[in-house]
Design a protein around this motif. Structure first.
Motif, PDB file in Angstrom:
ATOM      1  N   GLY A   1       8.966 -17.032  11.738  1.00 29.24           N
ATOM      2  CA  GLY A   1      10.387 -17.097  12.113  1.00 29.24           C
ATOM      3  C   GLY A   1      10.693 -16.270  13.273  1.00 29.24           C
ATOM      4  O   GLY A   1      11.641 -16.047  13.917  1.00 29.24           O
ATOM      5  N   SER A   2       9.672 -15.476  13.689  1.00 29.32           N
ATOM      6  CA  SER A   2       9.818 -14.678  14.733  1.00 29.32           C
ATOM      7  C   SER A   2      10.139 -15.525  16.154  1.00 29.32           C
ATOM      8  O   SER A   2      11.029 -15.139  16.914  1.00 29.32           O
ATOM      9  CB  SER A   2       8.628 -13.720  15.113  1.00 29.32           C
ATOM     10  N   ASP A   3       9.708 -16.837  16.070  1.00 28.27           N
ATOM     11  CA  ASP A   3       9.855 -17.867  17.180  1.00 28.27           C
ATOM     12  C   ASP A   3      11.346 -18.092  17.094  1.00 28.27           C
ATOM     13  O   ASP A   3      12.055 -18.091  18.412  1.00 28.27           O
ATOM     14  CB  ASP A   3       9.224 -19.142  17.061  1.00 28.27           C
ATOM     15  N   ILE A   4      12.046 -18.124  16.128  1.00 27.75           N
ATOM     16  CA  ILE A   4      13.447 -18.702  15.804  1.00 27.75           C
ATOM     17  C   ILE A   4      14.332 -17.264  16.414  1.00 27.75           C
ATOM     18  O   ILE A   4      15.156 -17.386  17.284  1.00 27.75           O
ATOM     19  CB  ILE A   4      13.900 -18.424  14.479  1.00 27.75           C
ATOM     20  N   SER A   5      13.944 -16.020  16.116  1.00 28.09           N
ATOM     21  CA  SER A   5      14.500 -14.838  16.614  1.00 28.09           C
ATOM     22  C   SER A   5      14.490 -14.798  18.190  1.00 28.09           C
ATOM     23  O   SER A   5      15.566 -14.574  18.867  1.00 28.09           O
ATOM     24  CB  SER A   5      13.867 -13.668  16.331  1.00 28.09           C
ATOM     25  N   GLY A   6      13.294 -15.144  18.650  1.00 26.80           N
ATOM     26  CA  GLY A   6      13.291 -15.353  20.376  1.00 26.80           C
ATOM     27  C   GLY A   6      14.121 -16.264  20.971  1.00 26.80           C
ATOM     28  O   GLY A   6      14.859 -15.884  21.892  1.00 26.80           O
ATOM     29  N   ALA A   7      14.291 -17.456  20.406  1.00 27.68           N
ATOM     30  CA  ALA A   7      15.180 -18.381  21.003  1.00 27.68           C
ATOM     31  C   ALA A   7      16.686 -18.092  20.778  1.00 27.68           C
ATOM     32  O   ALA A   7      17.315 -18.305  21.755  1.00 27.68           O
ATOM     33  CB  ALA A   7      14.862 -19.792  20.072  1.00 27.68           C
ATOM     34  N   LEU A   8      17.070 -17.428  19.665  1.00 25.97           N
ATOM     35  CA  LEU A   8      18.325 -16.721  19.370  1.00 25.97           C
ATOM     36  C   LEU A   8      18.576 -15.914  20.549  1.00 25.97           C
ATOM     37  O   LEU A   8      19.837 -15.923  21.185  1.00 25.97           O
ATOM     38  CB  LEU A   8      18.521 -16.209  18.033  1.00 25.97           C
TER      39      LEU A   8
ATOM     40  N   VAL B 201       2.167 -24.359  16.754  1.00 22.70           N
ATOM     41  CA  VAL B 201       2.511 -23.397  17.895  1.00 22.70           C
ATOM     42  C   VAL B 201       3.612 -22.908  17.905  1.00 22.70           C
ATOM     43  O   VAL B 201       3.732 -21.617  18.421  1.00 22.70           O
ATOM     44  CB  VAL B 201       1.931 -24.220  19.090  1.00 22.70           C
ATOM     45  N   LEU B 202       4.732 -23.577  17.614  1.00 27.26           N
ATOM     46  CA  LEU B 202       6.242 -23.006  17.484  1.00 27.26           C
ATOM     47  C   LEU B 202       6.780 -23.481  16.141  1.00 27.26           C
ATOM     48  O   LEU B 202       6.625 -24.397  15.780  1.00 27.26           O
ATOM     49  CB  LEU B 202       6.710 -23.676  18.703  1.00 27.26           C
ATOM     50  N   HIS B 203       7.635 -22.414  15.586  1.00 27.76           N
ATOM     51  CA  HIS B 203       8.285 -22.855  14.535  1.00 27.76           C
ATOM     52  C   HIS B 203       9.261 -23.921  14.673  1.00 27.76           C
ATOM     53  O   HIS B 203       9.981 -23.902  15.767  1.00 27.76           O
ATOM     54  CB  HIS B 203       9.090 -21.667  14.097  1.00 27.76           C
ATOM     55  N   GLU B 204       9.337 -24.953  13.771  1.00 21.59           N
ATOM     56  CA  GLU B 204      10.414 -26.052  14.188  1.00 21.59           C
ATOM     57  C   GLU B 204      11.586 -25.765  14.359  1.00 21.59           C
ATOM     58  O   GLU B 204      12.503 -26.472  15.037  1.00 21.59           O
ATOM     59  CB  GLU B 204      10.353 -27.078  13.023  1.00 21.59           C
ATOM     60  N   ASP B 205      12.286 -24.484  13.418  1.00 20.67           N
ATOM     61  CA  ASP B 205      13.748 -24.141  13.782  1.00 20.67           C
ATOM     62  C   ASP B 205      14.026 -23.501  15.108  1.00 20.67           C
ATOM     63  O   ASP B 205      15.077 -22.982  15.180  1.00 20.67           O
ATOM     64  CB  ASP B 205      14.024 -23.517  12.485  1.00 20.67           C
ATOM     65  N   ALA B 206      12.871 -23.078  15.744  1.00 17.99           N
ATOM     66  CA  ALA B 206      13.191 -22.219  16.822  1.00 17.99           C
ATOM     67  C   ALA B 206      13.478 -23.346  18.088  1.00 17.99           C
ATOM     68  O   ALA B 206      14.056 -22.764  19.151  1.00 17.99           O
ATOM     69  CB  ALA B 206      11.729 -21.471  17.552  1.00 17.99           C
ATOM     70  N   VAL B 207      13.528 -24.616  18.069  1.00 18.70           N
ATOM     71  CA  VAL B 207      13.626 -25.405  19.166  1.00 18.70           C
ATOM     72  C   VAL B 207      15.202 -25.758  19.228  1.00 18.70           C
ATOM     73  O   VAL B 207      15.972 -25.673  20.576  1.00 18.70           O
ATOM     74  CB  VAL B 207      13.392 -26.993  18.464  1.00 18.70           C
ATOM     75  N   ARG B 208      16.005 -25.758  18.074  1.00 23.35           N
ATOM     76  CA  ARG B 208      17.271 -26.058  18.418  1.00 23.35           C
ATOM     77  C   ARG B 208      18.283 -24.934  19.222  1.00 23.35           C
ATOM     78  O   ARG B 208      18.880 -25.516  20.016  1.00 23.35           O
ATOM     79  CB  ARG B 208      18.113 -26.198  17.001  1.00 23.35           C
ATOM     80  N   PRO B 209      18.089 -23.651  18.895  1.00 22.33           N
ATOM     81  CA  PRO B 209      19.091 -22.846  19.806  1.00 22.33           C
ATOM     82  C   PRO B 209      18.682 -22.895  21.166  1.00 22.33           C
ATOM     83  O   PRO B 209      19.646 -22.892  22.164  1.00 22.33           O
ATOM     84  CB  PRO B 209      18.634 -21.372  19.400  1.00 22.33           C
ATOM     85  N   ALA B 210      17.172 -23.158  21.770  1.00 20.36           N
ATOM     86  CA  ALA B 210      17.056 -23.405  23.125  1.00 20.36           C
ATOM     87  C   ALA B 210      17.567 -24.552  23.517  1.00 20.36           C
ATOM     88  O   ALA B 210      18.133 -24.788  24.496  1.00 20.36           O
ATOM     89  CB  ALA B 210      15.651 -23.100  23.336  1.00 20.36           C
ATOM     90  N   TRP B 211      17.442 -25.801  22.717  1.00 18.90           N
ATOM     91  CA  TRP B 211      17.911 -26.959  23.213  1.00 18.90           C
ATOM     92  C   TRP B 211      19.324 -26.793  23.201  1.00 18.90           C
ATOM     93  O   TRP B 211      19.914 -27.576  24.370  1.00 18.90           O
ATOM     94  CB  TRP B 211      17.305 -27.916  21.977  1.00 18.90           C
TER      95      TRP B 211
END
Length: 320
Positions: free
Chosen positions: A176-183, A234-244
């Motif tokens: 989930g750190s991928d999500i944190s970065g996207a946020l 490679v990337l957490h699936e929930d990290a896509v939406r904030p950047a998208w």
């Protein structure tokens, strides 16, 4: 402005952290850094997060010393002055929930990276928020991140966790750190969100299965989300939406091969040389085919059928 996130393999020991810091410093536009907990140093090693989870388990011997020694070794080899004794004591002695203990690796990792870079440390416990059901509160999180980071030129933040309404630490799912970065990237209006890992980018297939797999140079958010849902890691699936939602390109980069082109993820359609972008698969995935005479005339049949999956907490995906 670039927000960067480094995964656990990129931060496994002092040498890796030093290398990650060189990447950060090589571009002054890299202003906000999100880090994971140290990963494996070698194949038989244990990730810090797994060590913390074992420590928390009531059935395991409660020995915090190996965790403490791992971080102290990193601090010594980096040559920085950082006293984490009070943090160790709190983690070791106070009763904590499982999410709190699992988050400690990211917290300590961020403290070390911040000290090594001589940048401010910002704890995501106070700027990433979940609601009573453990769902991310994106509006409140965005506002808090903007307030905490708005006046800073640089900052280092731990990934993976935030806080519940009652103040208890709560974590995303693993990775989930991928999500944190996207946020963070979305909140600060980053031009690019760089996700640094241990591969050259998204591959067309799992290289352990398909030896001819190659790096995908560019992919859309929708394609990436589909591949991560189907098993690409490679990337957490929930990290896509904030950047998208924010229209921020994601750049997958290799910490150990920084000159590689990596994979760019954008919203616009990408023309591929091959008709298939990539192939992914996951275990525990089943297809159910139901046939029944006059099924289309039975009101509520689909609802009753799907309620069985809901009862057993099985996600349902409808093929488009």
């Amino acid at each position: 402005m670039i927000t960067v996130k480094f995964g656990g393999t990129s931060l496994a020991d002092a040498q890796h952290i030093r290398h990650a810091a060189e990447i950060i410093r090589s571009n002054p536009e890299r202003r906000f850094v999100v880090v994971s907990a140290p990963g494996k140093r070698f194949s038989e090693d244990i990730k810090i997060t797994d060590m913390l989870i074992r420590f928390q388990s009531s059935g395991a011997p409660r020995d915090f010393l190996p965790i403490e020694e791992r971080f102290e070794e990193i601090i010594r080899e980096l040559g920085i002055t950082l006293d984490l004794s009070a943090d160790y004591a709190e983690m070791r002695n106070e009763p904590h929930n499982a999410d709190y203990m699992a988050s400690c690796g990211e917290y300590l990792s961020a403290r070390i990276m911040a000290a090594y870079l001589d940048w401010p440390f910002v704890d995501t416990e106070f700027c990433v928020f979940f609601d009573e059901k453990g769902r991310l509160d994106r509006r409140r999180t965005k506002q808090a991140l903007q307030e905490k980071l708005g006046g800073l030129e640089h900052a280092v933040l731990p990934g993976y966790y935030g806080a519940m309404p009652d103040g208890q630490v709560h974590t995303f799912s693993r990775g989930g750190s991928d999500i944190s970065g996207a946020l963070v990237a979305a909140a600060m209006g980053a031009d690019v969100y760089e996700n640094w890992t241990d591969v050259d980018g998204m591959l067309t297939a799992d290289p352990r299965i398909v030896s001819q797999a190659v790096t995908i140079p560019a992919i859309t958010y929708a394609e990436l989300q589909e591949m991560t849902y189907q098993g690409a890691t490679v990337l957490h699936e929930d990290a896509v939406r904030p950047a998208w939602d924010a229209g921020i390109p994601i750049h997958i980069c290799n910490t150990f091969h920084p000159e590689a082109a990596g994979t760019w993820i954008r919203s616009e359609n990408v023309l591929h040389e091959n008709p298939v972008t990539g192939v992914a698969g996951r275990k525990g995935f089943s297809i159910i085919l139901i046939e029944k005479e006059k099924m289309n005339a039975m009101v509520g049949y689909v609802r009753k059928t799907l309620s069985c999956l809901e009862h057993h907490q099985v996600p349902f995906f409808r093929e488009q």
